[in-house]
Design a protein around this motif. Structure first.
Motif, PDB file in Angstrom:
ATOM      1  N   ARG A  12      -2.734   7.989  -8.130  1.00 59.31           N
ATOM      2  CA  ARG A  12      -3.362   6.723  -8.515  1.00 59.31           C
ATOM      3  C   ARG A  12      -3.318   5.667  -7.417  1.00 59.31           C
ATOM      4  O   ARG A  12      -3.900   4.593  -7.567  1.00 59.31           O
ATOM      5  CB  ARG A  12      -2.691   6.161  -9.768  1.00 59.31           C
ATOM      6  CG  ARG A  12      -2.954   6.991 -10.981  1.00 59.31           C
ATOM      7  CD  ARG A  12      -2.391   6.316 -12.213  1.00 59.31           C
ATOM      8  NE  ARG A  12      -2.461   7.203 -13.354  1.00 59.31           N
ATOM      9  CZ  ARG A  12      -1.843   7.007 -14.490  1.00 59.31           C
ATOM     10  NH1 ARG A  12      -1.077   5.938 -14.641  1.00 59.31           N
ATOM     11  NH2 ARG A  12      -1.968   7.843 -15.488  1.00 59.31           N
ATOM     12  N   ALA A  13      -2.611   5.939  -6.332  1.00 71.07           N
ATOM     13  CA  ALA A  13      -2.456   4.949  -5.257  1.00 71.07           C
ATOM     14  C   ALA A  13      -3.784   4.426  -4.730  1.00 71.07           C
ATOM     15  O   ALA A  13      -3.953   3.212  -4.600  1.00 71.07           O
ATOM     16  CB  ALA A  13      -1.614   5.528  -4.127  1.00 71.07           C
ATOM     17  N   LEU A  56      -5.058   1.954  -7.203  1.00 71.39           N
ATOM     18  CA  LEU A  56      -4.243   0.731  -7.223  1.00 71.39           C
ATOM     19  C   LEU A  56      -4.569  -0.166  -6.030  1.00 71.39           C
ATOM     20  O   LEU A  56      -4.687  -1.388  -6.173  1.00 71.39           O
ATOM     21  CB  LEU A  56      -2.756   1.081  -7.222  1.00 71.39           C
ATOM     22  CG  LEU A  56      -2.198   1.729  -8.484  1.00 71.39           C
ATOM     23  CD1 LEU A  56      -0.768   2.191  -8.273  1.00 71.39           C
ATOM     24  CD2 LEU A  56      -2.287   0.773  -9.668  1.00 71.39           C
ATOM     25  N   ILE A  57      -4.727   0.447  -4.858  1.00 69.57           N
ATOM     26  CA  ILE A  57      -5.073  -0.335  -3.665  1.00 69.57           C
ATOM     27  C   ILE A  57      -6.460  -0.945  -3.816  1.00 69.57           C
ATOM     28  O   ILE A  57      -6.685  -2.107  -3.459  1.00 69.57           O
ATOM     29  CB  ILE A  57      -4.971   0.539  -2.399  1.00 69.57           C
ATOM     30  CG1 ILE A  57      -3.504   0.904  -2.150  1.00 69.57           C
ATOM     31  CG2 ILE A  57      -5.552  -0.178  -1.188  1.00 69.57           C
ATOM     32  CD1 ILE A  57      -3.286   1.929  -1.051  1.00 69.57           C
ATOM     33  N   ARG A  58      -7.396  -0.178  -4.390  1.00 70.66           N
ATOM     34  CA  ARG A  58      -8.753  -0.713  -4.610  1.00 70.66           C
ATOM     35  C   ARG A  58      -8.730  -1.881  -5.598  1.00 70.66           C
ATOM     36  O   ARG A  58      -9.456  -2.868  -5.418  1.00 70.66           O
ATOM     37  CB  ARG A  58      -9.678   0.400  -5.096  1.00 70.66           C
ATOM     38  CG  ARG A  58      -9.978   1.433  -4.013  1.00 70.66           C
ATOM     39  CD  ARG A  58     -10.851   2.543  -4.525  1.00 70.66           C
ATOM     40  NE  ARG A  58     -12.167   2.019  -4.852  1.00 70.66           N
ATOM     41  CZ  ARG A  58     -13.104   2.722  -5.475  1.00 70.66           C
ATOM     42  NH1 ARG A  58     -12.876   3.971  -5.844  1.00 70.66           N
ATOM     43  NH2 ARG A  58     -14.277   2.182  -5.738  1.00 70.66           N
ATOM     44  N   GLY A  68       0.814  -1.219   0.000  1.00 72.15           N
ATOM     45  CA  GLY A  68       0.000   0.000   0.000  1.00 72.15           C
ATOM     46  C   GLY A  68       0.841   1.258   0.000  1.00 72.15           C
ATOM     47  O   GLY A  68       0.569   2.208  -0.748  1.00 72.15           O
ATOM     48  N   LEU A  69       1.879   1.295   0.814  1.00 70.20           N
ATOM     49  CA  LEU A  69       2.745   2.470   0.885  1.00 70.20           C
ATOM     50  C   LEU A  69       3.583   2.623  -0.390  1.00 70.20           C
ATOM     51  O   LEU A  69       3.834   3.745  -0.839  1.00 70.20           O
ATOM     52  CB  LEU A  69       3.653   2.398   2.115  1.00 70.20           C
ATOM     53  CG  LEU A  69       2.933   2.454   3.475  1.00 70.20           C
ATOM     54  CD1 LEU A  69       3.943   2.342   4.610  1.00 70.20           C
ATOM     55  CD2 LEU A  69       2.095   3.711   3.608  1.00 70.20           C
TER      56      LEU A  69
END
Length: 198
Positions: free
Chosen positions: A176-177, A180-182, A166-167
Motif C-alpha cells: 500500500r506504500a 499512501l505516498i500518492r 515515504g520510506l
C-alpha cells in the motif's frame, strides 16, 4: 562622584553588547536562514514534497534518487538565494513558490515515476524561486554565507523528513506504500491549491 563620571562614560563607550541572545552577532545569519524555510507553510510543504518525490522515485530510479533529487533542489536553491541577495529580480517568485507546492503534489499524486533526470530538473527549476525568496528576505545585518548555510540545512532536514515519511510507508505496508505516498501528494496538492486561492 563628579570626578568618576569621565571614567563611567569611558567604560560605557568601550563596552561591547552582550551577545548571549539568539539573533545577535554571527548566529543571526545562521538562525535567520534556518528559520526561513520552516516559517512558511508553502516552503515547508514544498520541501517535504521533494523528499516524498525522491522516496517515490527510489522505487524505479534506485536509491540514488534519495540523495540526487534533494541535492538538485538544494543546489539550485542556493543559486536562487545568491540571485536574491544580489538584488537581481525574478518575476512571479511568490506564484512560483505556491505553484511548486501544487505541481509537486500533483506529480506525486499521479504516481507516474519520473526519470531521475526529469525529477532533478523539475525540482531544480522550482528551487530557484524558493532560493530567491530566501535571498531577498535576508536580514540586513545577517552574514550571507551563514544565512545561506542556515536555509540549506533547514531545507535538507525537511527533505529528509519527506524521505522518511515515504520510506516509513514502505516499511509499514509495502503493497500500500505507493498509494499512501500518492494520497500524501494529493494532500499537498490540495494545500497548494488552497494557498493559491488565499
Amino acid at each position: 562622584m563628579i570626578r568618576s563620571l569621565p571614567l563611567v562614560a569611558l567604560l560605557g563607550l568601550i563596552a561591547t553588547p552582550a551577545l548571549a541572545h539568539t539573533g545577535v552577532g554571527p548566529t543571526a545569519g545562521l538562525a535567520s536562514g534556518f528559520g526561513h524555510p520552516i516559517g512558511g507553510l508553502d516552503h515547508l510543504l514544498a520541501m517535504v514534497a521533494v523528499g516524498l518525490l525522491a522516496a517515490q522515485g527510489a522505487a524505479t530510479s534506485g536509491r540514488r534518487a534519495l540523495w540526487a533529487v534533494p541535492a538538485a533542489f538544494v543546489g539550485l536553491m542556493v543559486v536562487g538565494g545568491v540571485l536574491g541577495m544580489s538584488g537581481l529580480p525574478l518575476p512571479m517568485v511568490e506564484l512560483g513558490i505556491v505553484g511548486s507546492v501544487l505541481v509537486l503534489g500533483v506529480v506525486i499524486a499521479l504516481g507516474r515515476h519520473l526519470p531521475l533526470g526529469a525529477a532533478m530538473a523539475l525540482v531544480g527549476a522550482l528551487a530557484i524561486f524558493h532560493g530567491h525568496a530566501h535571498g531577498t528576505e535576508m536580514p540586513l545585518a545577517a552574514n550571507g554565507l551563514l544565512y545561506g548555510l542556515g536555509f540549506a540545512l533547514a531545507t535538507s532536514l525537511l527533505h529528509a523528513a519527506g524521505i522518511g515519511l515515504g520510506l516509513a510507508a514502505s516499511r509499514l505496508d509495502e503493497k500500500r506504500a505507493p498509494l499512501l505516498i500518492r494520497v500524501g501528494g494529493g494532500a499537498i496538492a490540495t494545500a497548494g491549491l488552497a494557498l493559491m486561492v488565499l
